[in-house]
Design an enzyme around this catalytic site. Structure first.
Site, PDB file in Angstrom:
ATOM      1  N   SER A 212     -25.834 -36.636 -35.116  1.00  0.00           N
ATOM      2  CA  SER A 212     -27.270 -36.357 -35.133  1.00  0.00           C
ATOM      3  C   SER A 212     -28.088 -37.622 -35.404  1.00  0.00           C
ATOM      4  CB  SER A 212     -27.596 -35.318 -36.207  1.00  0.00           C
ATOM      5  OG  SER A 212     -26.797 -34.168 -36.061  1.00  0.00           O
TER       6      SER A 212
HETATM    7  N1  SAH Z   1     -22.371 -33.743 -38.163  1.00  0.00           N
HETATM    8  C1  SAH Z   1     -21.671 -34.448 -37.123  1.00  0.00           C
HETATM    9  C2  SAH Z   1     -22.091 -34.132 -35.723  1.00  0.00           C
HETATM   10  C3  SAH Z   1     -22.543 -32.764 -35.420  1.00  0.00           C
HETATM   11  S1  SAH Z   1     -22.376 -32.298 -33.723  1.00  0.00           S
HETATM   12  C4  SAH Z   1     -21.660 -35.951 -37.342  1.00  0.00           C
HETATM   13  O1  SAH Z   1     -22.137 -36.422 -38.357  1.00  0.00           O
HETATM   14  O2  SAH Z   1     -21.128 -36.649 -36.489  1.00  0.00           O
HETATM   15  C5  SAH Z   1     -21.909 -30.630 -34.002  1.00  0.00           C
HETATM   16  C6  SAH Z   1     -20.449 -30.474 -34.284  1.00  0.00           C
HETATM   17  O3  SAH Z   1     -20.231 -29.093 -34.569  1.00  0.00           O
HETATM   18  C7  SAH Z   1     -19.533 -30.809 -33.122  1.00  0.00           C
HETATM   19  O4  SAH Z   1     -18.566 -31.735 -33.534  1.00  0.00           O
HETATM   20  C8  SAH Z   1     -18.885 -29.463 -32.746  1.00  0.00           C
HETATM   21  O5  SAH Z   1     -17.568 -29.559 -32.279  1.00  0.00           O
HETATM   22  C9  SAH Z   1     -18.964 -28.734 -34.076  1.00  0.00           C
HETATM   23  N2  SAH Z   1     -18.908 -27.280 -34.021  1.00  0.00           N
HETATM   24  C10 SAH Z   1     -19.454 -26.436 -33.120  1.00  0.00           C
HETATM   25  N3  SAH Z   1     -19.197 -25.150 -33.439  1.00  0.00           N
HETATM   26  C11 SAH Z   1     -18.467 -25.183 -34.584  1.00  0.00           C
HETATM   27  C12 SAH Z   1     -17.904 -24.167 -35.412  1.00  0.00           C
HETATM   28  N4  SAH Z   1     -18.026 -22.874 -35.147  1.00  0.00           N
HETATM   29  N5  SAH Z   1     -17.222 -24.559 -36.513  1.00  0.00           N
HETATM   30  C13 SAH Z   1     -17.075 -25.879 -36.820  1.00  0.00           C
HETATM   31  N6  SAH Z   1     -17.585 -26.876 -36.066  1.00  0.00           N
HETATM   32  C14 SAH Z   1     -18.282 -26.534 -34.965  1.00  0.00           C
END
Ligand code: SAH
Length: 215
Positions: A63
């Protein structure tokens, strides 16, 4: 030429965070010290401190710095809390939360990204109080509940019930809720048995998958 990372970081904190109203000194300090360049793919390292999300592979993004700071500030952490980070991705957001809370559980649904987060946190020595787990974070992670803070970095169609159930009292949950393209960042505050909801801003996150997300 290797960029001067500390000054890039200082510039990011001044221009993107302070100017937009981030005030919590602990949040500003965490973002001033954590090397974001260690959490982005090597080929986009020079973009590490740009005012935007960055691709981390598998169609996912790390993000925008401001969004991470805002979400962290909304949790009002003091350093004593256990926090759940849903959507661990690169591990950067977890690293920020790790500086602000006593313990962080970071849950990621894509196994390769959970491994990447673990590697990034180990290499930067920022993972001491962070447990990375692989699984469906829309169901929370009951083993370490209740959480004084829950931070969700993927957009949900609704607030998943298990997250509300695992939120402590007092507790604060930040989560983007809306459709696949546009969402509002909601803050849910639990206190003395009551739950209040606020809209912090509008935002655009990648979709939450799993049982409480988009199929
Ligand atoms: N916070 C992260 C990036 C967020 S992008 C950073 O600092 O890099 C959103 C992330 O959520 C992605 O990696 C995606 O694979 C994950 N995601 C999506 N659905 C999810 C779920 N149900 N449980 C856990 N992770 C999930």
């Amino acid at each position: 030429m290797i960029p001067d990372w500390p000054s890039e970081r200082r510039r990011m904190v001044e221009r993107q965070l302070r100017k937009r109203g981030i005030r919590d000194p602990r949040v500003l300090n965490a973002m001033l010290t954590i090397p974001r360049e260690e959490f982005v793919p090597h080929e986009c390292r020079v973009c590490s401190y740009q005012d935007e999300p960055l691709q981390i592979g598998y169609g996912q993004t790390i993000s925008q710095p401001y969004m991470i700071a805002l979400m962290a500030e909304l949790l009002e952490l003091t350093g004593a809390e256990t926090v759940l980070d849903v959507g661990g991705g690169s591990g950067y957001h977890a690293a920020v939360l790790g500086q602000l809370a006593a313990r962080v559980v970071s849950i990621e649904i894509i196994p390769a990204l959970a491994r990447l987060a673990e590697q990034n946190l180990a290499r930067t020595a920022l993972g001491g109080n962070i447990t990375v787990v692989c699984g469906d974070g829309s169901q929370g992670w009951p083993d370490a509940a209740p959480y004084a803070g829950i931070s969700v970095a993927a957009a949900a169609p609704d607030i998943p019930e298990p997250l509300l159930a695992q939120l402590g009292d007092p507790g604060r949950l930040v989560i983007p809720v809306g459709d696949r393209l546009d969402q509002e960042l909601r803050l849910i505050v639990k206190s003395e048995g009551a739950t209040h909801e606020h809209i912090a801003t509008f935002c655009r996150f990648v979709p939450l998958r799993g049982d409480g997300g988009w199929r």
